[in-house]
Write a protein that holds these residues in place. Structure first.
Motif, PDB file in Angstrom:
ATOM      1  N   ASP A  39       0.829  -1.213   0.000  1.00  0.00           N
ATOM      2  CA  ASP A  39       0.000   0.000   0.000  1.00  0.00           C
ATOM      3  C   ASP A  39       0.862   1.261   0.000  1.00  0.00           C
ATOM      4  OD1 ASP A  39      -2.264  -1.422   0.003  1.00  0.00           O
ATOM      5  OD2 ASP A  39      -2.899  -0.956   2.039  1.00  0.00           O
ATOM      6  N   ILE A  40       1.995   1.186   0.698  1.00  0.00           N
ATOM      7  CA  ILE A  40       2.840   2.380   0.819  1.00  0.00           C
ATOM      8  C   ILE A  40       3.377   2.780  -0.547  1.00  0.00           C
ATOM      9  CG2 ILE A  40       5.051   3.170   1.751  1.00  0.00           C
ATOM     10  CD1 ILE A  40       4.327   1.858   4.340  1.00  0.00           C
ATOM     11  N   GLU A  89       1.926   2.008  -3.415  1.00  0.00           N
ATOM     12  CA  GLU A  89       0.786   2.473  -4.202  1.00  0.00           C
ATOM     13  C   GLU A  89       0.375   3.874  -3.780  1.00  0.00           C
ATOM     14  OE1 GLU A  89      -2.094  -0.601  -3.687  1.00  0.00           O
ATOM     15  OE2 GLU A  89      -1.195  -1.878  -5.235  1.00  0.00           O
ATOM     16  N   ALA A  90       0.480   4.149  -2.488  1.00  0.00           N
ATOM     17  CA  ALA A  90       0.136   5.489  -1.999  1.00  0.00           C
ATOM     18  C   ALA A  90       1.032   6.526  -2.668  1.00  0.00           C
ATOM     19  CB  ALA A  90       0.290   5.553  -0.480  1.00  0.00           C
ATOM     20  N   ALA A  91       2.318   6.211  -2.789  1.00  0.00           N
ATOM     21  CA  ALA A  91       3.246   7.143  -3.442  1.00  0.00           C
ATOM     22  C   ALA A  91       2.837   7.339  -4.898  1.00  0.00           C
ATOM     23  CB  ALA A  91       4.667   6.611  -3.345  1.00  0.00           C
ATOM     24  N   GLY A  92       2.439   6.259  -5.555  1.00  0.00           N
ATOM     25  CA  GLY A  92       2.001   6.347  -6.944  1.00  0.00           C
ATOM     26  C   GLY A  92       0.776   7.235  -7.085  1.00  0.00           C
ATOM     27  N   MET A  93      -0.168   7.058  -6.154  1.00  0.00           N
ATOM     28  CA  MET A  93      -1.387   7.855  -6.223  1.00  0.00           C
ATOM     29  C   MET A  93      -1.106   9.330  -5.964  1.00  0.00           C
ATOM     30  SD  MET A  93      -3.672   5.836  -7.148  1.00  0.00           S
ATOM     31  CE  MET A  93      -5.032   7.003  -7.093  1.00  0.00           C
ATOM     32  N   LEU A  94      -0.003   9.606  -5.261  1.00  0.00           N
ATOM     33  CA  LEU A  94       0.352  11.006  -5.004  1.00  0.00           C
ATOM     34  C   LEU A  94       1.190  11.578  -6.135  1.00  0.00           C
ATOM     35  CD1 LEU A  94       1.043  10.693  -1.202  1.00  0.00           C
ATOM     36  CD2 LEU A  94      -0.755  12.045  -2.248  1.00  0.00           C
TER      37      LEU A  94
END
Lengths: 520, 349
Positions: free
Chosen positions: A142-143, A145-150
């Motif tokens: 998730d971490i 993916e979170a960076a990707g979403m940001l």
């Protein structure tokens, strides 16, 4: 002993040593080659760690088991395997000479830095891969993916998120590899030739060739001191971040390989692993079956007979049974000691914990040569005259394996939530009962892993064994070394055959290890 | 203005369908709740929109632009993860400013924006705390601030309140709605909790086994569940199966009743009676828009504002919420009920 040769306090000798040019040269070379080996191993092993942490592919477990073999392979065997493959008379050179019709060997790396750097990479590749892949696979996806979403691209995510989070594991692996290369002995002695000397090789030369025991002891002390500092550093990294030394289990949910990019990445890495790890071992295997006149089983069959002209009083095959017997005893010693030490370390709090951690790891940093040397010096006077005892081998092996066992068990015990122990206490268990009924069953898997590691280490141990084994009860590595140091094709072939058997026994141990950790 | 259009979106994992032909659209500034039991495909749908998973088929457009070929980091969508996925090696400020950093916004602008976001979520002065020092509720706010800071065109929230306790959840769900509304953010909110969905959403989409069962406002979903699946997921228990005789006679386990409205499939009808629709009658006539039922009280549970009564009507158990005044009869006593016909809903099966 370094301060007081012949029983007299004489610090002069130490001063002499420190002021000599030779000493600085050896120290500089030791640092330089260890740093270089560490760097290359890291660069080569990190892509492999990525693949092992993220993807599933056929034969993964098998490869993982195989990759651990080099780590416990006796240095003598590794050196022999690399010579069998890449030496001037090795397989690759003779094939190339036949194929290209050359008059001399095209690959000339005998007695060069390249040769032993290769061997160091061979030794430590799987260590880095295991530590980093285990840690990597447990990072929360998730971490990322979170960076990707940001808005972070895959490369930015790696640079800013994944890499910083991996630093503890990489640092831990790097320090370990550095320590192992720093104390490297057999590989440098055999593959490097007389032109190169690490502190460890210098200790051996001073002690065995020049009988300069005070100098050897002084060098040992310096080496222990440096290693202790490195170990302390390693313990500090590990205790903060729970990097598991030998976490065989790769967590998370590995994905299937998809797309051209992933496929080619996997293939390149697998090809590299197989070449690096399997080529020397297969060269060894081939040489154990190929004599002067092609395929032969003579090397194996002669292991069962006791020749009158042979260097042994008993059939060499007995060494296999000796090794297994010693291995089991050493395993028990190491596991029992390791359990107590881990339980203590897990409950130790505050600043002293990394210190004791380092003390326990010291046998790992103290090279086997120093250890064997130390046993011979200290255990030859009453009341502990064990020098001729059969028990000396398992004790020495147990001590060598002990830090590995602690490294396996300690994370397991640290992971048990304190609340479980408190619950057991409030249900009426004494501290001993808590340990027996809560800690022991919950840490049973790491204990098993540690036990198999201890066994495998004992099987492959050579440095200390060469000092402490008795002539009529040799271990397998000692037998191999004796075969290798005798001239003649039969001796060389028998060394290869014995190395193959040793390799198989070790590999089975690790295959078992993989099975155990899979079934959880 | 419609901004998000999803048409026939399908997805599967190892041959198992996860999403079946999902079609819906969302207006700018609306909050949509994806509601359904675990395993219904809510998170899969969210991750498809985020670009973290690949669909098998269908079309997704955002602002008239097909986004399916755009990688997730270029979509300018925000996502709030279930366990928050805060970067453990960065402090609160660095976490919230990460998205702005990726947009190459200058330090000064980042500082202002982060301060503004932290104030919005009620964490003023928390900028230099480490993640370890935060409580669950604080982490949740940091995660919200982080996903809102880069001003995403669409915010995706994956059970953002899932790991918090009930009281905190109720408070934060209202707070999230007011923050999202104040910033006029279009958002998709995944939850399995019906009351959370109703309090946050403008629109609710009920997902069940990969199928979109109903898409409507929270009120309409509650008032007129589309079918038996939605009704039972929403917790309605009074679902009665039966068939129609002679045009308007409903025959079922609760006995024959004349009903003015008709169901579609005469041989296989499902009637829902909402639990708040009954009143007890003691001898008086029922009104024109009511039907009468006779039964026996089996269980009686005091719940504060209401009594929950389990009443055996014919051969079926029905459940009703009844006011505490006048006190309903006790267990074992017969009871006469009048039910508003507006609370009777025909469900598709």
């Amino acid at each position: 002993m370094s301060f007081a040769p012949e029983g007299v306090w004489e610090p002069e000798r130490l001063r002499q040593l420190i002021s000599s040019d030779n000493y600085f040269r050896v120290l500089r070379f030791t640092f330089w080659q260890a740093a270089l080996s560490t760097l290359f191993t890291l660069i080569l092993a990190l892509p492999g760690a990525y693949i092992f942490a993220h993807f599933n592919f056929p034969g993964k477990n098998m490869l993982q088991a195989l990759m651990t073999v080099p780590f416990v392979l006796p240095t003598v065997v590794t050196a022999a395997a690399f010579r069998a493959l890449l030496g001037s008379g090795g397989l690759v050179n003779s094939w190339l000479m036949t194929a290209l019709d050359l008059s001399g060997p095209p690959i000339r790396i005998d007695q060069t830095v390249t040769f032993f750097l290769l061997a160091h990479i061979f030794y430590n590749y799987s260590l880095v891969l295991r530590i980093v892949a285990g840690y990597w696979s447990n990072l929360d996806p998730d971490i990322r993916e979170a960076a990707g979403m940001l808005g972070a691209s895959p490369w930015q995510t790696f640079k800013k998120i994944t890499l910083p989070l991996l630093i503890p594991a990489i640092a831990s692996a790097a320090v370990l590899v550095f320590i192992f290369c720093f104390t490297s002995f057999g590989v440098i002695l055999i593959l490097g030739g007389p032109g190169y000397a690490t502190i460890e090789v210098e200790i051996y030369r001073q002690a065995v060739q020049f009988f300069n025991l005070p100098m050897a002891a002084a060098l040992s002390l310096i080496q222990i001191l440096i290693n202790f500092l490195l170990m302390w550093l390693h313990a500090r990294i590990g205790s903060k971040n729970r990097v598991s030394f030998f976490s065989t289990a790769i967590g998370g949910t590995p994905k299937k390989i998809k797309g051209f990019l992933q496929k080619s990445l996997l293939l390149t890495n697998l090809l590299f692993m197989v070449t690096l790890l399997l080529a020397p071992l297969s060269a060894l295997l081939l040489r154990s079956f190929i004599g002067e006149h092609g395929f032969t089983l003579a090397y194996y069959s002669s292991l069962f007979t006791s020749h009158t002209r042979s260097v042994f009083f008993v059939p060499p095959i007995n060494a296999v049974l000796n090794s297994i017997g010693f291995g089991l005893t050493a395993m028990c010693i190491a596991v029992i000691l390791g359990l107590f030490a881990s339980s203590y370390l897990a409950s130790a709090k505050g600043r002293s914990a990394p210190f004791w951690d380092a003390v326990i790891m010291l046998p790992l940093a103290t090279s086997a040569v120093t250890l064997g040397f130390g046993y011979i010096i200290t255990l030859n006077t009453p009341p502990l005259n064990l020098r001729d005892s059969l028990a000396l081998v398992p004790i020495a092996h147990g001590l060598v394996a002990f830090p590995f066992v602690v490294r396996c068990i300690l994370p397991g015990i640290r992971q048990i939530p304190q609340s479980l122990r408190e619950a057991a206490t409030l249900l009426g268990s004494s501290p001993l009962q808590v340990w027996r009924r809560v800690d022991l069953p919950l840490a049973s898997r790491p204990i098993m892993v540690g036990a198999i590691f201890a066994f495998s280490i004992s099987m492959g141990e050579f440095g200390a064994s060469s000092f402490v084994t008795r002539p009529h009860t040799p271990t397998m590595p000692v037998t191999i070394f004796r075969f290798l140091s005798q001239p003649g094709d039969l001796n060389y072939g028998q060394a290869m055959a014995m190395s193959t058997i040793l390799m198989l026994v070790t590999a089975s141990g690790f295959w078992l290890l993989g099975k155990i950790t899979d079934n959880r | 203005m419609t901004i998000l259009n999803v048409k026939n979106l399908s997805s599967s994992y190892e041959g198992q369908p996860l999403l079946k032909e999902i079609t819906f659209s969302l207006k700018k500034g609306e909050i949509l709740c994806l509601l359904g039991p675990s395993g219904a495909g809510k998170t899969t749908l969210l991750r498809l929109l985020a670009g973290l998973e690949k669909e098998d088929g269908g079309i997704v457009t955002f602002g008239n632009l097909n986004i399916q070929t755009i990688p997730s980091h270029k979509r300018n969508f925000g996502m709030m993860f279930q366990e928050y996925a805060l970067f453990p090696h960065k402090n609160v400020f660095e976490n919230v400013s990460f998205g702005l950093e990726m947009k190459k916004s200058p330090l000064k602008a980042r500082q202002e924006k982060v301060a503004e976001m932290l104030e919005t979520v009620g964490l003023k002065g928390f900028a230099h705390r480490t993640i370890d020092e935060l409580s669950g509720g604080e982490r949740q706010r940091v995660a919200l601030a982080r996903s809102l800071a880069p001003e995403p065109q669409l915010l995706l929230l994956d059970e953002p309140l899932g790991s918090l306790d009930r009281t905190l959840r109720d408070r934060l769900s209202v707070e999230i709605r007011s923050i999202l509304k104040a910033l006029e953010v279009t958002a998709l909110f995944v939850t399995h909790d019906q009351s959370e969905a109703f309090s946050v959403a403008d629109k609710v989409a009920i997902l069940y086994e990969g199928k979109l069962e109903q898409f409507d406002s929270p009120e309409n979903i509650y008032r007129t569940p589309a079918n038996t699946t939605v009704a039972s997921f929403l917790g309605f228990k009074n679902i009665i199966c039966g068939k129609m005789d002679n045009g308007d006679l409903f025959c079922s386990a609760i006995g024959p009743i004349y009903l003015p409205a008709e169901c579609n499939d005469k041989q296989n009808c499902h009637l829902l009676i909402r639990p708040e629709a009954a009143r007890i009658i003691r001898g008086e006539e029922i009104k024109e828009d009511e039907i009468a039922l006779e039964g026996k009280v089996v269980k009686k549970q005091f719940q504060g504002a209401t009594y929950k009564l389990q009443i055996e009507v014919g051969e079926q158990m029905l459940f009703f919420d009844l006011p505490i005044d006048p006190t309903p009869p006790g267990i074992g006593y017969p009871v006469d009920l009048a039910i508003r016909t507006s609370a009777l809903i025909w469900l598709a099966s």
